[in-house]
Design a protein around this motif. Structure first.
Motif, PDB file in Angstrom:
ATOM      1  N   ALA A  65       0.870  -1.186   0.000  1.00 56.36           N
ATOM      2  CA  ALA A  65       0.000   0.000   0.000  1.00 56.36           C
ATOM      3  C   ALA A  65       0.901   1.228   0.000  1.00 56.36           C
ATOM      4  N   ASP A  66       0.410   2.301  -0.598  1.00 54.34           N
ATOM      5  CA  ASP A  66       1.228   3.524  -0.691  1.00 54.34           C
ATOM      6  C   ASP A  66       1.156   4.297   0.617  1.00 54.34           C
ATOM      7  N   GLU A  67       1.927   3.837   1.584  1.00 55.11           N
ATOM      8  CA  GLU A  67       1.922   4.495   2.892  1.00 55.11           C
ATOM      9  C   GLU A  67       3.349   4.793   3.336  1.00 55.11           C
ATOM     10  N   VAL A  68       3.504   5.943   3.972  1.00 54.46           N
ATOM     11  CA  VAL A  68       4.820   6.288   4.520  1.00 54.46           C
ATOM     12  C   VAL A  68       4.955   5.578   5.862  1.00 54.46           C
ATOM     13  N   THR A  69       5.900   4.661   5.940  1.00 58.34           N
ATOM     14  CA  THR A  69       6.074   3.873   7.163  1.00 58.34           C
ATOM     15  C   THR A  69       7.411   4.142   7.830  1.00 58.34           C
ATOM     16  N   GLU A  70       8.245   4.932   7.156  1.00 60.68           N
ATOM     17  CA  GLU A  70       9.597   5.172   7.678  1.00 60.68           C
ATOM     18  C   GLU A  70       9.680   6.547   8.332  1.00 60.68           C
ATOM     19  N   ASP A  72      12.466   9.529  10.083  1.00 58.55           N
ATOM     20  CA  ASP A  72      13.808  10.052   9.820  1.00 58.55           C
ATOM     21  C   ASP A  72      14.812   9.455  10.811  1.00 58.55           C
ATOM     22  N   ARG A  74      18.230   9.639  10.014  1.00 59.26           N
ATOM     23  CA  ARG A  74      19.437  10.057   9.313  1.00 59.26           C
ATOM     24  C   ARG A  74      20.682  10.003  10.194  1.00 59.26           C
ATOM     25  N   TYR A  77      21.963   6.511  10.563  1.00 58.97           N
ATOM     26  CA  TYR A  77      22.553   5.975   9.323  1.00 58.97           C
ATOM     27  C   TYR A  77      23.883   6.649   8.994  1.00 58.97           C
TER      28      TYR A  77
END
Lengths: 96, 500
Positions: A65-70, A72, A74, A77
């Motif tokens: 599904a087009d969902e933002v699951t992440e 930030d 940064r 990483y």
């Protein structure tokens, strides 16, 4: 199949590997033998068999599904990066 | 000489607008358009795709190419690609395959871009473009495939270093590859604008060229007129405005012709357009020719689409620009040109129909106002349709006052400007400024009498045959009435009075 010196130089360039003069003949020989081994596959009877794009026959790609699951992360990483500044990963200058 | 290959249905436009070049040459252009799909999340990860975020705050482990991660395909990106395919009458592949395109560049962390190669999701479509002179031409679309965008490299402010922002990495794209069907920069622009309009109609791309949501590479070659073989082409990269596409192509065409005519040979290469210098220059040397070594991506299974899914997407397609323009011509009696302008954006088309429905008559007058002052003010203030203080009801109110002769068309422009600034209705501005048109015969006659009395010399001249002075009297009466006299009535009454 036997690879030439030029083949090896080209493959090294594509892989961004720097080979020494001494290494080139080693790879001409060893990679040629790997190619010959893989070349055995050429002898397999493939008539009437359609090429596969994946070893799992009949399965289809699952769709998300087009969902933002992440969120930030940064800073976490970038602890792995050799160099970062102002949020950017830094690399040697790329000249175009 | 062999006849040139017939292309589309267009009459021969070849090179007709090439800037100052020998007409013995024919230009051949194909475009690769990259359109970012307007999904919320990336094509293979759950990172946000919003533009303008702080560097690397929307880049997760998948986007960064960490080992062991698995891409999972965004269903919305698939739906959008299918939408596009259906809109260009293309074949939707029941089975398409993702492949790895291998190359090294710092803004591509995995060392490969996930794209589609042998089996793209969309194949063999067509778009018809209307050229400036009204000629229609069909441009073939070879394929449109799904792929991921790369990150961005920033070269400024970091001496000896390049900064990498991977927020854009993994943003879904469709790459739309045309046939080499275009014969001039203007044809290329017409085609590109058509695709731009279409993707925005479909709601699959915001079309923002400044932000890079819609950009294009142009493959350009030249050949002697009548030649059957295409010439060697150069690929001009990353053109992100219509103007640059036109300039870059025209420059490149001239460069290639000059090169060949002076005994040189065009080499197949990638060139970059420099907008500051207005020229293209070689980007990569031939020695480092690209070798992408595509192979099926083992991380992703083939995408299988059922006919039922494709039909469900088809059912959601909006009325497309061509169909809408044809309807405007048929139902509203508009010219092809007006219909084309009004349907270039779905929002403007909807706005026009809203205004027209409220006015209930005079479709051409409504069209003139939407295409004229309204669009001009939107452009001036850099506003979207919905953001203007003048909404459809307000504009319809203004047009209605012209239709019922409360105001003249000329005064309406003044009222419109006031409405634009204040957001007031046309009626409110008319009352407040006392701009109601004078249609009372007696009042107009009184003004005429006054002007005649004040200008006995001109009156005598007019009556002795100086017809040209009629305009002088019209101007004087208009001035006396503050521009509010009904022009048709004024003309009629003035003629009678001046005749004595």
């Amino acid at each position: 199949m036997s690879l030439t010196r030029t083949d090896i130089e080209n493959i090294a360039r594509l892989a961004r590997l720097e080979l020494t003069e001494a290494e080139i003949p080693v790879y001409v020989d060893s990679l040629s033998r790997i190619f010959a081994f893989v070349g055995e596959l050429e002898r397999a009877p493939t008539e009437g068999i359609s090429p596969m794009a994946h070893p799992l026959p009949g399965l289809a790609q699952r769709l998300r599904a087009d969902e933002v699951t992440e969120t930030d992360r940064r800073d976490l990483y970038q602890r792995n990066a050799p160099a970062a500044e102002a949020g950017l990963y830094l690399v040697p200058k790329v000249i175009e | 000489m062999a006849p040139s290959r017939a292309v589309g249905v267009g009459l021969n436009m070849a090179g007709s607008d090439m800037a100052g070049t020998d007409s013995g040459w024919e230009t051949v252009i194909g475009l690769e358009i990259h359109a970012q799909l307007a999904t919320r999340s990336k094509i293979f990860s759950g990172s946000a795709t919003a533009y303008g975020a702080l560097p690397n705050t929307q880049a997760n482990l998948v986007d960064l190419g960490y080992p062991g991660v698995l891409p999972v395909l965004n269903g919305e990106a698939v739906r959008m690609a299918v939408c596009f395919g259906l809109a260009i009458g293309a074949r939707i592949a029941p089975r398409s395959v993702f492949a790895r395109k291998n190359y090294f560049y710092p803004d591509l962390p995995k060392g490969y871009q996930i794209s589609q190669y042998e089996l793209p999701i969309v194949a063999e479509g067509v778009l018809e473009v209307v050229l400036d002179d009204g000629v229609r031409k069909r441009i073939g679309i070879t394929r449109a495939h799904l792929e991921e965008d790369a990150g961005k490299s920033l070269h400024e402010g970091l001496p000896g270093l390049t900064g990498i922002d991977l927020n854009r990495a993994g943003t879904p794209l469709i790459e739309i590859v045309s046939e080499p069907d275009m014969r001039s920069a203007r044809e290329a622009i017409a085609y590109m604008k058509k695709v731009h309009t279409l993707v925005r109609y479909l709601g699959i791309c915001d079309g923002n060229m400044q932000e890079g949501s819609f950009r294009c590479d142009a493959n350009v070659s030249v050949r002697r007129r009548g030649a059957e073989q295409f010439g060697t082409r150069a690929e001009i990269k990353n053109l992100n405005s219509f103007r640059f596409v036109e300039k870059a192509i025209n420059f490149e065409v001239e460069r290639q012709i000059e090169l060949i005519e002076s005994g040189g040979k065009v080499v197949q290469e990638t060139r970059l357009y420099d907008p500051d210098k207005g020229e293209t220059r070689s980007m990569r040397s031939k020695e480092a020719a690209n070798d992408y070594r595509y192979f099926p991506d083992p991380d992703l299974l083939p995408v299988l689409l059922e006919p039922a899914f494709i039909e469900a997407v088809r059912a959601t397609l909006p009325e497309l620009p061509d169909a809408k323009a044809a309807r405007f011509v048929r139902d509203h009696g508009l010219s092809d040109y007006d219909a084309g302008v009004l349907t270039a954006s779905r929002e403007i088309a909807a706005f026009y129909e809203d205004v027209l429905q409220r006015v209930g008559s005079d479709p051409k007058l409504c069209a003139n106002w939407v295409m004229g002052d309204f669009s001009a003010f939107l452009n001036r203030d850099n506003l979207e349709v919905g953001a203007a203080k003048v909404d459809a009801a307000h504009l319809a109110g203004l047009v209605s006052r012209i239709v019922d002769a409360t105001i003249s068309g000329k005064i309406a422009k003044e009222i419109f400007e006031a409405m634009w600034e204040s957001g007031a209705s046309a009626d409110a501005v008319i009352e407040q400024k006392g701009l109601r048109q004078i249609t009372d015969t007696g009042a107009i006659e009184a003004a005429i009498d006054e002007v005649m009395a004040k200008n006995p010399g001109q009156l005598a001249d007019y009556r002795s045959g100086k017809d040209k002075l009629f305009g002088f009297f019209v101007g004087q009466v208009m001035k006396a009435t503050g521009g509010k006299a009904n022009p048709a009535q004024l003309n009629e009454l003035l003629k009678a009075k001046l005749a004595g």
